[in-house]
Design a protein around this motif. Structure first.
Motif, PDB file in Angstrom:
ATOM      1  N   ASN A  21       0.801  -1.225   0.000  1.00 41.57           N
ATOM      2  CA  ASN A  21       0.000   0.000   0.000  1.00 41.57           C
ATOM      3  C   ASN A  21       0.833   1.274   0.000  1.00 41.57           C
ATOM      4  N   SER A  22       2.098   1.187  -0.404  1.00 48.26           N
ATOM      5  CA  SER A  22       2.959   2.370  -0.329  1.00 48.26           C
ATOM      6  C   SER A  22       4.073   2.296  -1.367  1.00 48.26           C
ATOM      7  N   ASP A  23       4.793   3.402  -1.491  1.00 48.93           N
ATOM      8  CA  ASP A  23       5.960   3.469  -2.372  1.00 48.93           C
ATOM      9  C   ASP A  23       7.257   3.180  -1.623  1.00 48.93           C
ATOM     10  N   ILE A  24       7.286   3.556  -0.340  1.00 47.53           N
ATOM     11  CA  ILE A  24       8.438   3.284   0.523  1.00 47.53           C
ATOM     12  C   ILE A  24       7.896   2.848   1.875  1.00 47.53           C
ATOM     13  N   ALA A  25       8.371   1.721   2.375  1.00 54.64           N
ATOM     14  CA  ALA A  25       7.981   1.237   3.699  1.00 54.64           C
ATOM     15  C   ALA A  25       9.199   1.269   4.617  1.00 54.64           C
ATOM     16  N   VAL A  26       8.984   1.668   5.876  1.00 56.70           N
ATOM     17  CA  VAL A  26      10.098   1.863   6.811  1.00 56.70           C
ATOM     18  C   VAL A  26       9.815   1.117   8.110  1.00 56.70           C
ATOM     19  N   LEU A  27      10.771   0.301   8.534  1.00 61.61           N
ATOM     20  CA  LEU A  27      10.704  -0.435   9.799  1.00 61.61           C
ATOM     21  C   LEU A  27      11.458   0.322  10.895  1.00 61.61           C
ATOM     22  N   PRO A  28      11.237  -0.011  12.177  1.00 64.67           N
ATOM     23  CA  PRO A  28      11.953   0.667  13.263  1.00 64.67           C
ATOM     24  C   PRO A  28      13.357   0.102  13.505  1.00 64.67           C
ATOM     25  N   ALA A  32      10.067  -6.384  -1.189  1.00 62.89           N
ATOM     26  CA  ALA A  32      10.217  -5.154  -1.974  1.00 62.89           C
ATOM     27  C   ALA A  32       9.970  -5.427  -3.453  1.00 62.89           C
ATOM     28  N   ASN A  33      10.569  -6.471  -3.962  1.00 60.47           N
ATOM     29  CA  ASN A  33      10.413  -6.813  -5.372  1.00 60.47           C
ATOM     30  C   ASN A  33       8.983  -7.256  -5.696  1.00 60.47           C
ATOM     31  N   ASP A  34       8.399  -8.063  -4.827  1.00 57.82           N
ATOM     32  CA  ASP A  34       7.043  -8.564  -5.074  1.00 57.82           C
ATOM     33  C   ASP A  34       6.024  -7.425  -5.156  1.00 57.82           C
ATOM     34  N   HIS A  35       6.198  -6.424  -4.310  1.00 52.85           N
ATOM     35  CA  HIS A  35       5.220  -5.333  -4.241  1.00 52.85           C
ATOM     36  C   HIS A  35       5.679  -4.067  -4.960  1.00 52.85           C
ATOM     37  N   HIS A  36       6.866  -4.148  -5.554  1.00 57.47           N
ATOM     38  CA  HIS A  36       7.410  -2.979  -6.255  1.00 57.47           C
ATOM     39  C   HIS A  36       7.430  -1.762  -5.324  1.00 57.47           C
ATOM     40  N   CYS A  37       7.938  -1.994  -4.124  1.00 56.73           N
ATOM     41  CA  CYS A  37       7.965  -0.968  -3.068  1.00 56.73           C
ATOM     42  C   CYS A  37       9.356  -0.927  -2.462  1.00 56.73           C
ATOM     43  N   ALA A  38       9.956   0.253  -2.392  1.00 53.83           N
ATOM     44  CA  ALA A  38      11.256   0.398  -1.730  1.00 53.83           C
ATOM     45  C   ALA A  38      11.086   0.194  -0.227  1.00 53.83           C
ATOM     46  N   VAL A  39      12.156  -0.282   0.420  1.00 53.04           N
ATOM     47  CA  VAL A  39      12.106  -0.551   1.857  1.00 53.04           C
ATOM     48  C   VAL A  39      13.350   0.009   2.539  1.00 53.04           C
ATOM     49  N   VAL A  40      13.121   0.799   3.578  1.00 48.57           N
ATOM     50  CA  VAL A  40      14.189   1.160   4.505  1.00 48.57           C
ATOM     51  C   VAL A  40      14.023   0.191   5.673  1.00 48.57           C
ATOM     52  N   ALA A  41      14.892  -0.797   5.729  1.00 52.83           N
ATOM     53  CA  ALA A  41      14.661  -1.965   6.587  1.00 52.83           C
ATOM     54  C   ALA A  41      15.008  -1.713   8.046  1.00 52.83           C
ATOM     55  N   GLY A  42      14.533  -0.572   8.567  1.00 51.76           N
ATOM     56  CA  GLY A  42      14.790  -0.250   9.960  1.00 51.76           C
ATOM     57  C   GLY A  42      16.262  -0.373  10.252  1.00 51.76           C
ATOM     58  N   SER A  43      16.596  -1.118  11.287  1.00 50.80           N
ATOM     59  CA  SER A  43      17.983  -1.547  11.467  1.00 50.80           C
ATOM     60  C   SER A  43      17.968  -2.918  12.127  1.00 50.80           C
ATOM     61  N   ILE A  44      19.014  -3.688  11.842  1.00 42.29           N
ATOM     62  CA  ILE A  44      19.212  -4.975  12.494  1.00 42.29           C
ATOM     63  C   ILE A  44      20.699  -5.116  12.811  1.00 42.29           C
ATOM     64  N   PRO A  45      21.038  -5.948  13.782  1.00 38.29           N
ATOM     65  CA  PRO A  45      22.452  -6.191  14.055  1.00 38.29           C
ATOM     66  C   PRO A  45      23.072  -6.976  12.894  1.00 38.29           C
ATOM     67  N   LEU A  46      24.037  -6.358  12.229  1.00 41.00           N
ATOM     68  CA  LEU A  46      24.683  -6.989  11.078  1.00 41.00           C
ATOM     69  C   LEU A  46      26.179  -7.149  11.339  1.00 41.00           C
ATOM     70  N   ARG A  47      26.694  -8.322  11.043  1.00 46.33           N
ATOM     71  CA  ARG A  47      28.133  -8.555  11.115  1.00 46.33           C
ATOM     72  C   ARG A  47      28.743  -8.222   9.762  1.00 46.33           C
TER      73      ARG A  47
END
Length: 259
Positions: A32-39, A70-85
């Motif tokens: 339902n959006s163009d860009i989705a953002v997680l916390p 993102a690809n399935d819905h043709h929507c950009a995503v700012v994937a919040g943040s996660i702990p990444l090594r």
């Protein structure tokens, strides 16, 4: 441009459940959006005792699932943040930005670590201050505590950022500061601030929620409450130029004084 702010309830010590729940919310928001953002750190929350085992990599399963959505819905995503090594072996509090084709276009590691929660025990500090293009718009990423450091937002704005994303886990005890700083960062740089907080509790202390979109005049044009929800907001990018045509503090910055 429609943005979706995913104000997710994050559970303590339940990383698998958080991932499933976050991806479910993202599915709904992306449809339902163009860009989705997680916390911020929506997978683990601040239950970081198992971070060495639970930290992922940028090519791990969670980011792969986000890229597929993102690809399935043709929507950009700012994937919040996660702990990444990272390849250096260190763990960072990391935002991954994905375009509407599912490709990774940017990665930002939290620059300012929050001493009150002993983040330096768990994370290395980032040093990347670059903007990126998303849906044809120059954007910037910050994370939570970064809100207290206006020089980072000014730097991104001088690089041309029209939208700056702020995934967060901001507590209710300092909710008034969340609002004040989010509005200030938008007003002083004449751009949009998309500040996405979580809800839930950490050691009995509630998070504030009140995710918001702040416009280039510092006005809140969309805001959540204190419960889990997805907040949708239409952003008028042309309004930035209208505001800057009347008053543009960025044009008057004494760049030779910036160290």
């Amino acid at each position: 441009m429609k943005v979706a702010l995913i104000q997710m309830e994050i559970a303590e010590k339940n990383t698998p459940g958080n991932i499933v729940h976050g991806l479910d919310l993202l599915q709904e928001a992306a449809a339902n959006s163009d860009i989705a953002v997680l916390p911020e750190i929506w997978t683990t929350g601040y239950s970081l005792g198992r971070i060495e085992e639970e930290a992922e990599t940028i090519d791990g399963s969670t980011i792969a699932a986000v890229r597929k959505i993102a690809n399935d819905h043709h929507c950009a995503v700012v994937a919040g943040s996660i702990p990444l090594r990272h390849k250096d072996g260190k763990i960072y509090n990391n935002t991954v930005v994905i375009d509407k084709q599912g490709s990774v276009v940017a990665s930002y590691s939290k620059v300012h670590l929050f001493g009150l929660f002993d983040e330096e025990r768990f994370f290395a500090a980032g040093d990347n201050f670059d903007t990126y293009e998303l849906n044809g718009v120059i954007c910037g990423s910050t994370i939570c505590y970064d809100l207290r450091f206006p020089e980072l937002y000014r730097h991104l704005s001088l690089q041309g950022a029209k939208i700056i994303f702020v995934p967060a886990e901001w507590p209710s005890a300092r909710g008034d500061i969340w609002t004040l700083l989010s509005q200030a960062r938008g007003a002083e740089n004449h751009n949009y601030i998309v500040a996405v907080n979580c809800v839930g509790n950490f050691k009995g202390a509630p998070f504030y929620g009140h995710s918001m979109v702040v416009d280039p005049m510092g006005k809140i044009i969309a805001e959540g409450g204190s419960a889990e929800e997805i907040i949708y907001c239409d952003i008028d990018l042309a309004y930035i130029d209208k505001v800057r045509a009347r008053l543009n503090a960025l044009a008057d910055v004494r760049k030779e004084l910036i160290r």
